[in-house]
Design an enzyme around this catalytic site. Structure first.
Site, PDB file in Angstrom:
ATOM      1  CE  LYS A  42     -40.540  51.070 -84.110  1.00  0.00           C
ATOM      2  NZ  LYS A  42     -39.607  51.256 -85.371  1.00  0.00           N
ATOM      3  CD  GLN A  75     -37.577  53.706 -87.147  1.00  0.00           C
ATOM      4  OE1 GLN A  75     -37.737  53.111 -85.887  1.00  0.00           O
ATOM      5  NE2 GLN A  75     -38.315  53.685 -88.020  1.00  0.00           N
ATOM      6  CG  ASP A  84     -37.112  45.903 -87.323  1.00  0.00           C
ATOM      7  OD1 ASP A  84     -38.574  46.095 -86.771  1.00  0.00           O
ATOM      8  OD2 ASP A  84     -36.505  46.881 -87.568  1.00  0.00           O
TER       9      ASP A  84
END
Ligand code: NAP
Length: 292
Positions: free
Chosen positions: A61, A105, A128
């Site tokens: 990422k 995460q 997300d």
């Protein structure tokens, strides 16, 4: 479709890496346009677990951010962190006006409720797409919020491949909050108009259910669980699953499905790179929406 190669046996293989790079190029242009207005798009990634795969995902990422010109900040918390410590960091990032996207995460440290983490991120910064407000908007047929990256990436693959979706029979295997369920919502929303069946670990007659599918999306995480015999000839098969096996990575879909399917997304190189591209795209959208 601008990115596919024909499998020697039958199915066209979707080149997720190439599509991902072209999306990231478009994101870079949007990021430059924002910079011209004095805004630096900025993603903050919090990592608290000690899962080695998470560290690889976070590094990927960061690399994608670098490629797109997005500033990335990584906050490493000890793997023993408890919920209040993680929520404290999210709170700081929520109130930091220079941060546009926040991602914690997964997996969180053992015993920490990921739902509470998702719910603590401001919906406007929830890149997300897991906040109840963003998922709730999707259920209400409003796709204007930030949408979960993996199913969005699958939708982009289907659109770019010009898959015929309206009225098509779609089967989604898996009903998780992050992949299967939002995937089913996206495929069935007005304007896309597929007729969707959701299958899961308690479904009976998987082979019959799948055999009907014009579009089959598998998000299970069991290597090669989707068999050649389950596939309608010419079907569009999307393999979201990623499992670590002895000789590398394996998807949910058995390799010989390529003999029957019309289209197939490979693992690796299919949906995985698309997820990262959609994260970059969500970060740009968040930065744009926070700086109208
Ligand atoms: P998850 O939360 O574990 O959900 C798995 C789903 O599969 C559940 O709904 C489960 O049913 C269902 N399932 C399990 N065994 C089954 C069986 N034998 N037959 C039919 N359904 C079965 O996993 P997830 O987070 O959705 O992820 C799924 C896979 O996608 C994993 O391999 C993950 O690594 C991968 N993934 C890839 C990306 C990417 O970027 N490519 C992103 C996210 C996830 P129940 O609900 O009944 O338990």
């Amino acid at each position: 479709m601008h990115s596919s190669i024909r499998h020697p046996v039958g199915a066209k293989l979707v080149d997720g890496r190439a599509i991902s790079l072209s999306i990231q190029d478009q994101v870079s242009e949007g990021v430059s346009a924002l910079r011209d207005r004095g805004v630096e798009a900025h993603l903050a990634v919090v990592i608290a677990g000690d899962d080695p795969a998470s560290h690889v995902y976070v590094r990927n990422k960061e690399k994608a951010c670098h490629r797109c010109g997005i500033k990335s900040t990584r906050i490493d918390l000890p793997p023993t962190s408890e919920l209040p410590a993680i929520l404290g960091v999210v709170e700081q990032l929520n109130s930091d006006e220079t941060v546009h996207g926040i991602l914690v995460q997964s997996p969180a440290p053992e015993g920490v409720d990921e739902l509470q983490i998702s719910s603590s991120i401001l919906p406007e910064k929830d890149v997300d797409g897991f906040h109840p407000v963003n998922l709730g908007r999707l259920v209400q047929g409003d796709s204007g919020g930030l949408l979960p990256c993996t199913p969005s990436g699958v939708m982009r693959i289907l659109e770019l491949s010009e898959a015929s979706l309206s009225g098509a029979k779609a089967v989604v295997i898996g009903r998780s909050r992050i992949v299967g369920m939002p995937m089913a919502m996206m495929l069935s929303q007005k304007g896309v108009d597929a007729t969707v069946t959701i299958a899961h670990s308690k479904s009976r007659g998987m082979s019959q259910i799948c055999k009907e599918a014009d579009i089959l999306v598998s998000a299970v995480g069991v290597p090669h669980i989707v068999k050649r015999e389950w596939i309608k000839p010419g079907a569009f098969v999307v393999d979201v699953g990623i499992s670590r096996v002895e000789d590398g990575l394996a998807g949910d879909v058995a390799p010989n499905v390529a003999e029957v399917a019309g289209w197939l997304t490979p693992v690796p190189g299919g949906v995985g790179p698309m997820t990262i591209a959609m994260l970059m795209s969500n970060t740009l959208r968040a930065a744009e929406m926070l700086n109208p």
